[in-house]
Design a protein around this motif. Structure first.
Motif, PDB file in Angstrom:
ATOM      1  N   UNK A  55       2.332  57.638  32.030  1.00 26.94           N
ATOM      2  CA  UNK A  55       3.039  56.560  32.725  1.00 26.94           C
ATOM      3  C   UNK A  55       4.498  56.944  32.960  1.00 26.94           C
ATOM      4  N   UNK A  56       5.132  57.532  31.966  1.00 26.56           N
ATOM      5  CA  UNK A  56       6.528  57.939  32.113  1.00 26.56           C
ATOM      6  C   UNK A  56       6.674  59.010  33.183  1.00 26.56           C
ATOM      7  N   UNK A  57       5.750  59.964  33.226  1.00 20.46           N
ATOM      8  CA  UNK A  57       5.821  61.027  34.232  1.00 20.46           C
ATOM      9  C   UNK A  57       5.644  60.454  35.630  1.00 20.46           C
ATOM     10  N   UNK A  58       4.733  59.493  35.781  1.00 22.88           N
ATOM     11  CA  UNK A  58       4.533  58.894  37.095  1.00 22.88           C
ATOM     12  C   UNK A  58       5.755  58.087  37.525  1.00 22.88           C
ATOM     13  N   UNK A  59       6.379  57.381  36.592  1.00 23.35           N
ATOM     14  CA  UNK A  59       7.574  56.612  36.932  1.00 23.35           C
ATOM     15  C   UNK A  59       8.730  57.534  37.314  1.00 23.35           C
ATOM     16  N   UNK A 100      12.163  59.926  41.570  1.00 23.62           N
ATOM     17  CA  UNK A 100      12.639  61.117  42.270  1.00 23.62           C
ATOM     18  C   UNK A 100      12.283  61.049  43.748  1.00 23.62           C
ATOM     19  N   UNK A 101      11.073  60.614  44.058  1.00 27.96           N
ATOM     20  CA  UNK A 101      10.661  60.499  45.463  1.00 27.96           C
ATOM     21  C   UNK A 101      11.507  59.458  46.177  1.00 27.96           C
ATOM     22  N   UNK A 102      11.794  58.345  45.533  1.00 31.65           N
ATOM     23  CA  UNK A 102      12.614  57.306  46.163  1.00 31.65           C
ATOM     24  C   UNK A 102      14.044  57.812  46.409  1.00 31.65           C
ATOM     25  N   UNK A 103      14.594  58.558  45.456  1.00 25.25           N
ATOM     26  CA  UNK A 103      15.946  59.094  45.628  1.00 25.25           C
ATOM     27  C   UNK A 103      15.968  60.094  46.779  1.00 25.25           C
ATOM     28  N   UNK A 104      14.952  60.951  46.858  1.00 28.30           N
ATOM     29  CA  UNK A 104      14.911  61.914  47.949  1.00 28.30           C
ATOM     30  C   UNK A 104      14.737  61.204  49.288  1.00 28.30           C
ATOM     31  N   UNK A 105      13.980  60.134  49.334  1.00 25.57           N
ATOM     32  CA  UNK A 105      13.786  59.411  50.587  1.00 25.57           C
ATOM     33  C   UNK A 105      15.084  58.729  51.036  1.00 25.57           C
TER      34      UNK A 105
END
Length: 50
Positions: free
Chosen positions: A33-37, A42-47
């Protein structure tokens, strides 16, 4: 040959202990769960930075 039998004995005793396996499953689930969060953040920051 003696080392393999010792490893099998250790693995068998680890399987018999139920609380250890419960904690192992719990930590595995928590780490997943922590890895997915973290990957989601990270994906949201890159977007947002593009």
């Amino acid at each position: 040959m003696e080392e393999s039998t010792n490893n099998q004995a250790v693995s068998n005793t680890a399987v018999i202990e139920e609380p250890v396996t419960k904690w192992q499953y719990t930590t595995l689930l928590a780490l997943t769960i922590m890895a997915s969060l973290v990957s989601f953040v990270v994906v949201m920051i890159e977007a947002n930075t593009r």
